[in-house]
Design an enzyme around this catalytic site. Sequence first.
Site, short mmCIF file in Angstrom:
data_model
loop_
_atom_site.label_atom_id
_atom_site.label_comp_id
_atom_site.label_asym_id
_atom_site.label_seq_id
_atom_site.Cartn_x
_atom_site.Cartn_y
_atom_site.Cartn_z
N TYR A 109 0.88 -1.19 0.00
CA TYR A 109 0.00 0.00 0.00
C TYR A 109 0.90 1.22 0.00
O TYR A 109 1.87 1.29 0.77
CB TYR A 109 -0.88 0.00 1.26
CG TYR A 109 -1.68 1.28 1.41
CD1 TYR A 109 -2.99 1.37 0.94
CD2 TYR A 109 -1.10 2.42 1.99
CE1 TYR A 109 -3.70 2.54 1.05
CE2 TYR A 109 -1.81 3.60 2.09
CZ TYR A 109 -3.10 3.65 1.61
OH TYR A 109 -3.82 4.83 1.71
N GLU A 199 -3.13 7.65 -4.12
CA GLU A 199 -3.08 6.34 -3.44
C GLU A 199 -2.92 5.22 -4.46
O GLU A 199 -3.62 5.22 -5.48
CB GLU A 199 -4.37 6.13 -2.65
CG GLU A 199 -4.39 4.83 -1.85
CD GLU A 199 -5.74 4.59 -1.19
OE1 GLU A 199 -5.88 4.88 0.00
OE2 GLU A 199 -6.66 4.11 -1.89
#
Length: 391
Positions: A109, A199
Amino acid sequence: MKLHEYQAKDILGKSGIRIPNGQLITTAEQITKVTKIINGPPWVIKAQVHAGGRGKGGGVRVAHYPYEVVTAAEDILGKRLVTPQTGKNGVAVNQVLIEEGVEIDREYYLSMIVDRSTAKPTMIFSPAGGMEIEEVAQESPELILKQHVDPEAGWMPYQGRNLVYKLDPPLSPAPARQLMAVMANIYRIFVTLDCSLVEINPLAITKEGKVMALDAKITIDDNALFRQKELLQLDDPKEKDPLESMAEKYRLNYIRLDGNIGAMVNGAGLAMATMDVIKLAGAEPANFLDVGGGASEEMITKGVEIILKDRRVKAILINIFGGILRCDVLARGVVAAAKKTNIRLPLIVRLEGTNVKEGRKILRDSELKFLVAKDLAEAAELVAKQISRKG
Ligand code: ADP
Ligand code: MG
């Protein structure tokens, strides 16, 4: 302003970050051609909506044969998709991204946000990326790593090393270098495009040892759109709540919430306090509507109209502290809106500040049944009464 995955990936790709080959489709006829131009099998079929959690809601499918691509894409396109982030009614899917399926070794992530507590751009990295990242953050916060960035200095290479060298098992040098390059890249994108979020989840290490962005989310700070004009064409009004779009047109700050008491106030602080008052009275606000400091009579009228378009609203509380926005202007706006919409809901008004006497007089003389509260406590009582009357 939120971007779709395919738009965000386009930006990442142009900055040198590896992304899968993909093709956007908007009609069923386009589906069959896609398997001829995009590498596969497997192919991955992905609903393009602004909500996350698509994988969990059936909005990301893997297909091993061309006919499966067609069935999966037809199954998603034009339907509503419910994910853990959409609410139970889901959102309409008008576009689908079909891309090459990649063999994943690991999922990380990676994101850039502004951390409010330190007021600094912050890189967040986790070795436990993928669809369970929310659970990881809850249950194993030690797996979420952060690097605050000094905006004067920018992203420093040692910060990338701080994150990447903590990985266990460690990465071999080539993917480690690529990963650090992706970090430097998303910082640059974040700053140059005035983002509030960049992101990548998952940022995958493929079986071949390549670093690749398999999902991407970018949000542009609305306050910076005046200097990011070329990004405006990426706006997709279909993804927005129609009432929020209408409010935006009239420069009203409107956010839809889940309750049934409509609220109109001036100033975000007063909006928060008013929501608290509504909750204290045992009710739930249906919206947050801040008309701002210098609202005109027309903006007030539009504000009331927007609140009334929400069918769940059972009563409206108008709480205004007149400063630059004078109470008489507010009162005229409310009366105009009430007449125009032929309002039948109880309307509770609490006014204070500049020209309050004139304001109250306008409401009294209007022959409309406003419930005028002299202070916040009384306004709360009136809200509570409306709720109990409704049972
Ligand atoms: P969401 O975050 O909305 O659930 P993602 O784009 O992250 O959607 O997709 C969900 C999961 O599907 C990813 O975590 C990844 O494991 C897998 N996935 C997505 N795109 C691809 C792809 N091109 N190739 C292989 N797997 C993929
Ligand atoms: Mg994802």
